[in-house]
Design a protein around this motif. Structure first.
Motif, mmCIF file in Angstrom:
data_model
loop_
_atom_site.group_PDB
_atom_site.id
_atom_site.type_symbol
_atom_site.label_atom_id
_atom_site.label_comp_id
_atom_site.label_asym_id
_atom_site.label_seq_id
_atom_site.Cartn_x
_atom_site.Cartn_y
_atom_site.Cartn_z
ATOM 1 N N ALA A 94 0.786 -1.144 0.027
ATOM 2 C CA ALA A 94 -0.176 -0.097 0.047
ATOM 3 C C ALA A 94 0.839 1.274 0.100
ATOM 4 O O ALA A 94 0.680 2.244 -0.709
ATOM 5 C CB ALA A 94 -0.994 -0.100 1.174
ATOM 6 N N GLY A 95 1.829 1.062 0.876
ATOM 7 C CA GLY A 95 2.749 2.390 0.902
ATOM 8 C C GLY A 95 3.626 2.633 -0.538
ATOM 9 O O GLY A 95 3.721 3.766 -0.938
ATOM 10 N N ALA A 96 3.835 1.423 -1.204
ATOM 11 C CA ALA A 96 4.564 1.555 -2.333
ATOM 12 C C ALA A 96 3.688 2.318 -3.725
ATOM 13 O O ALA A 96 4.008 3.000 -4.488
ATOM 14 C CB ALA A 96 5.174 0.541 -3.072
ATOM 15 N N ILE A 97 2.317 1.907 -3.417
ATOM 16 C CA ILE A 97 1.342 2.517 -4.293
ATOM 17 C C ILE A 97 1.220 3.894 -3.906
ATOM 18 O O ILE A 97 1.371 4.791 -5.054
ATOM 19 C CB ILE A 97 0.034 1.651 -4.037
ATOM 20 C CG1 ILE A 97 0.088 0.126 -4.494
ATOM 21 C CG2 ILE A 97 -1.156 2.327 -4.962
ATOM 22 C CD1 ILE A 97 -0.953 -0.656 -4.313
ATOM 23 N N GLU A 98 1.201 4.384 -2.725
ATOM 24 C CA GLU A 98 1.077 5.539 -2.447
ATOM 25 C C GLU A 98 2.155 6.455 -2.725
ATOM 26 O O GLU A 98 1.934 7.904 -3.254
ATOM 27 C CB GLU A 98 0.989 6.085 -0.848
ATOM 28 C CG GLU A 98 -0.289 5.442 -0.173
ATOM 29 C CD GLU A 98 -1.440 6.319 -0.463
ATOM 30 O OE1 GLU A 98 -1.242 7.439 -0.704
ATOM 31 O OE2 GLU A 98 -2.554 5.641 -0.233
ATOM 32 N N ARG A 99 3.228 6.045 -2.720
ATOM 33 C CA ARG A 99 4.425 6.629 -3.467
ATOM 34 C C ARG A 99 4.447 6.484 -5.040
ATOM 35 O O ARG A 99 5.609 7.191 -5.583
ATOM 36 C CB ARG A 99 5.786 6.012 -2.685
ATOM 37 C CG ARG A 99 5.960 6.242 -1.470
ATOM 38 C CD ARG A 99 7.305 5.959 -0.778
ATOM 39 N NE ARG A 99 7.697 4.247 -1.084
ATOM 40 C CZ ARG A 99 7.108 3.339 -0.267
ATOM 41 N NH1 ARG A 99 6.343 3.717 0.929
ATOM 42 N NH2 ARG A 99 7.466 2.218 -0.659
ATOM 43 N N THR A 283 -0.972 11.030 7.312
ATOM 44 C CA THR A 283 0.440 11.047 6.811
ATOM 45 C C THR A 283 0.495 9.804 5.514
ATOM 46 O O THR A 283 -0.613 9.216 5.442
ATOM 47 C CB THR A 283 1.305 10.567 7.896
ATOM 48 O OG1 THR A 283 0.962 9.130 8.377
ATOM 49 C CG2 THR A 283 1.164 11.434 9.211
ATOM 50 N N ALA A 284 1.416 9.681 4.954
ATOM 51 C CA ALA A 284 1.719 8.906 3.910
ATOM 52 C C ALA A 284 1.480 7.453 4.442
ATOM 53 O O ALA A 284 0.750 6.423 3.742
ATOM 54 C CB ALA A 284 2.870 8.885 3.167
ATOM 55 N N LEU A 285 1.897 7.147 5.665
ATOM 56 C CA LEU A 285 1.903 5.986 6.271
ATOM 57 C C LEU A 285 0.419 5.583 6.854
ATOM 58 O O LEU A 285 0.001 4.531 6.594
ATOM 59 C CB LEU A 285 2.713 5.560 7.516
ATOM 60 C CG LEU A 285 2.843 4.347 8.475
ATOM 61 C CD1 LEU A 285 3.124 3.149 7.361
ATOM 62 C CD2 LEU A 285 3.823 4.292 9.326
ATOM 63 N N GLN A 286 -0.364 6.548 7.035
ATOM 64 C CA GLN A 286 -1.688 6.337 7.736
ATOM 65 C C GLN A 286 -2.443 6.025 6.169
ATOM 66 O O GLN A 286 -3.406 5.117 6.239
ATOM 67 C CB GLN A 286 -2.417 7.523 8.241
ATOM 68 C CG GLN A 286 -1.611 7.810 9.763
ATOM 69 C CD GLN A 286 -2.207 9.093 10.369
ATOM 70 O OE1 GLN A 286 -2.262 10.140 9.800
ATOM 71 N NE2 GLN A 286 -2.441 8.900 11.873
ATOM 72 N N ALA A 288 -1.371 4.612 3.656
ATOM 73 C CA ALA A 288 -1.033 3.149 3.444
ATOM 74 C C ALA A 288 -1.900 2.080 4.291
ATOM 75 O O ALA A 288 -2.269 0.995 3.728
ATOM 76 C CB ALA A 288 0.370 3.035 3.532
ATOM 77 N N MET A 289 -1.962 2.569 5.647
ATOM 78 C CA MET A 289 -2.652 1.537 6.560
ATOM 79 C C MET A 289 -4.220 1.377 6.018
ATOM 80 O O MET A 289 -4.745 0.355 6.104
ATOM 81 C CB MET A 289 -2.466 1.998 7.910
ATOM 82 C CG MET A 289 -1.028 1.453 8.440
ATOM 83 S SD MET A 289 -0.625 1.618 10.094
ATOM 84 C CE MET A 289 -0.539 3.578 10.129
ATOM 85 N N ARG A 290 -4.752 2.583 5.790
ATOM 86 C CA ARG A 290 -5.927 2.639 5.381
ATOM 87 C C ARG A 290 -6.204 1.831 4.089
ATOM 88 O O ARG A 290 -7.367 1.042 3.812
ATOM 89 C CB ARG A 290 -6.550 4.130 5.130
ATOM 90 C CG ARG A 290 -6.782 4.921 6.580
ATOM 91 C CD ARG A 290 -7.050 6.346 6.177
ATOM 92 N NE ARG A 290 -8.422 6.613 5.617
ATOM 93 C CZ ARG A 290 -9.013 7.434 6.080
ATOM 94 N NH1 ARG A 290 -8.693 8.614 6.840
ATOM 95 N NH2 ARG A 290 -10.217 7.856 5.472
ATOM 96 N N ARG A 291 -5.327 2.043 2.936
ATOM 97 C CA ARG A 291 -5.500 1.196 1.757
ATOM 98 C C ARG A 291 -5.490 -0.252 1.939
ATOM 99 O O ARG A 291 -6.215 -1.059 1.443
ATOM 100 C CB ARG A 291 -4.381 1.822 0.804
ATOM 101 C CG ARG A 291 -4.497 1.148 -0.440
ATOM 102 C CD ARG A 291 -3.309 1.623 -1.364
ATOM 103 N NE ARG A 291 -3.053 2.897 -1.687
ATOM 104 C CZ ARG A 291 -3.994 3.428 -2.862
ATOM 105 N NH1 ARG A 291 -4.548 2.624 -3.614
ATOM 106 N NH2 ARG A 291 -3.729 4.845 -3.038
ATOM 107 N N ALA A 292 -4.172 -0.614 2.765
ATOM 108 C CA ALA A 292 -4.200 -1.966 3.296
ATOM 109 C C ALA A 292 -5.541 -2.711 3.970
ATOM 110 O O ALA A 292 -5.830 -3.828 3.863
ATOM 111 C CB ALA A 292 -3.078 -2.252 4.082
ATOM 112 N N ALA A 293 -6.263 -1.884 4.778
ATOM 113 C CA ALA A 293 -7.480 -2.319 5.348
ATOM 114 C C ALA A 293 -8.729 -2.248 4.436
ATOM 115 O O ALA A 293 -9.743 -2.880 5.044
ATOM 116 C CB ALA A 293 -7.784 -1.420 6.669
#
Length: 371
Positions: A94-99, A283-286, A288-293
């Motif tokens: 998810a983080g790699a997608i965000e970036r 944040t970007a990490l947040q 990513a966590m939302r995307r993963a969930a």
């Protein structure tokens, strides 16, 4: 919509560990925790910890013995978390997608050496999204795992890049990617591997850089330091004998992480905050966590769906994100109730039946709701 419903408000959470009495956590159902915890350590020599996240507090309860010294496990005791590692791998995707580094539809072959192929079925390429939702068509384990295995007591340690690539080159998918859910350690391990390749690193530093360090998870790691090794619980096989630790190479993304109750509660707390945060301030990490969930697909169970590694089940009107795990000497379970925001962590130094640990975790989550 994240985790089925966006939590209504962010809640600042404290941490009650390190000598604090469990009773200090307001409203924690201590008698119920004690009874569930004792079930986890009866009939075997391993220890267990239970972590609870409720309202603005967390608490950790230890049971049994962490090793032959008789010490009780605590909030800082390290355990192998097994397949809960997959939720970290999902967040990494998810983080790699965000970036903008990859997308859900990125073909796996584009992130592997040119000489390596991944079989297609019905002209459909295996994508990163397929791997993260267990819909790749790849089997649970590679057929050449036993061929390269040094010891069944540490089955993944010798499974490196060359073995992985040899399997992929010679394997023909039995079904089209995306057609059906089939839980796959191989698929999630491959996902961690290609994400690390895309970032020009290996899995362990990728987790540290993008998840562990930003969240302050100082004891969430793949390899232990000398200081951490002194806090590492002894695992036990089903017959009660001491188990060897498991190590991973190419398939680290499927189960390599060790962690503590403290860190796993912080990981759940971070997801809770991410789900509750206003989308304009995350944040970007947040993100990513939302995307993963975010739920993506069905599974092989009517009441369970899947995001990026995270499973979601509906229990008595409550939608719960969860994952469990197991290695040769450990069992684990984490869950976050999307309706109440309550969370549960269960870490056990014994290879109990997965159902026993799953039922313990669900009982604890029910206790938090009713308390």
């Amino acid at each position: 919509m994240y985790c089925a419903r966006t939590l209504l408000s962010a809640i600042v959470l404290g941490l009650l560990v390190g000598g604090e009495s469990p009773e200090a956590a307001r409203g924690q159902p201590v008698p119920a925790v004690d009874s569930v915890g004792q079930v986890l350590v009866e009939d075997h020599p391993g220890g267990a910890v239970v972590g609870l996240l409720r309202e603005d507090t967390t608490a950790v309860h230890g049971f049994g013995a962490v090793d032959s010294t008789g010490r009780r496990p605590a909030a800082q005791t390290l355990f192998e978390i097994g397949s809960i590692t997959k939720t970290f791998t999902g967040v990494l995707l998810a983080g790699a997608i965000e970036r903008g580094a990859v997308t859900m539809s990125t073909p796996v072959t584009t992130l592997l050496p040119d000489s390596v192929t991944v079989g297609t079925a019905e002209s459909v390429n295996v994508t990163l999204g397929h791997l993260a939702t267990h819909r790749s068509g790849l089997p649970r384990l590679p057929s050449n795992l036993r061929t390269v295995m040094d010891s069944p007591r540490d089955p993944y340690a010798a499974y490196g890049d060359s073995a992985l690539y040899a399997f992929l080159d010679g394997h023909a998918l039995s079904r089209a990617p995306g057609a059906q859910y089939q839980y796959s350690n191989l698929g999630m391990g491959l996902l961690g591997h290609v994400l690390a390749r895309r970032a020009d690193t290996t899995y362990a530093p990728l987790v540290r850089r993008h998840i562990a360090d930003p969240l302050g998870l100082s004891d969430t790691c793949v390899r232990l330091t000398d200081a951490q090794r002194s806090r590492f619980a002894q695992g036990h096989t089903r017959d009660g004998t001491p188990a060897s630790p498991w190590h991973f190479d190419a398939l680290a993304g499927a189960g390599a992480i060790r962690s503590t109750a403290t860190d796993m509660l912080a990981f759940l707390r971070a997801h809770r905050r991410a789900l509750a945060a206003d989308s304009g301030t995350t944040t970007a990490l947040q993100r990513a966590m939302r995307r993963a969930a975010t739920i993506r697909a069905a599974t092989d169970r009517e009441d369970t769906r899947i995001g990026l590694a995270w499973h979601q089940s509906t229990r008595k009107g409550h939608e719960v994100l969860w994952h469990n795990g197991g290695t040769g000497g450990f069992r684990s379970f984490v869950a976050l109730d999307c309706e109440t925001g309550h969370g549960v962590v269960v870490l056990v130094g014994a290879a109990l039946s997965s159902r026993r640990v799953l039922e313990a975790g669900r009982a604890l989550l029910r206790g938090l709701r009713s308390d």
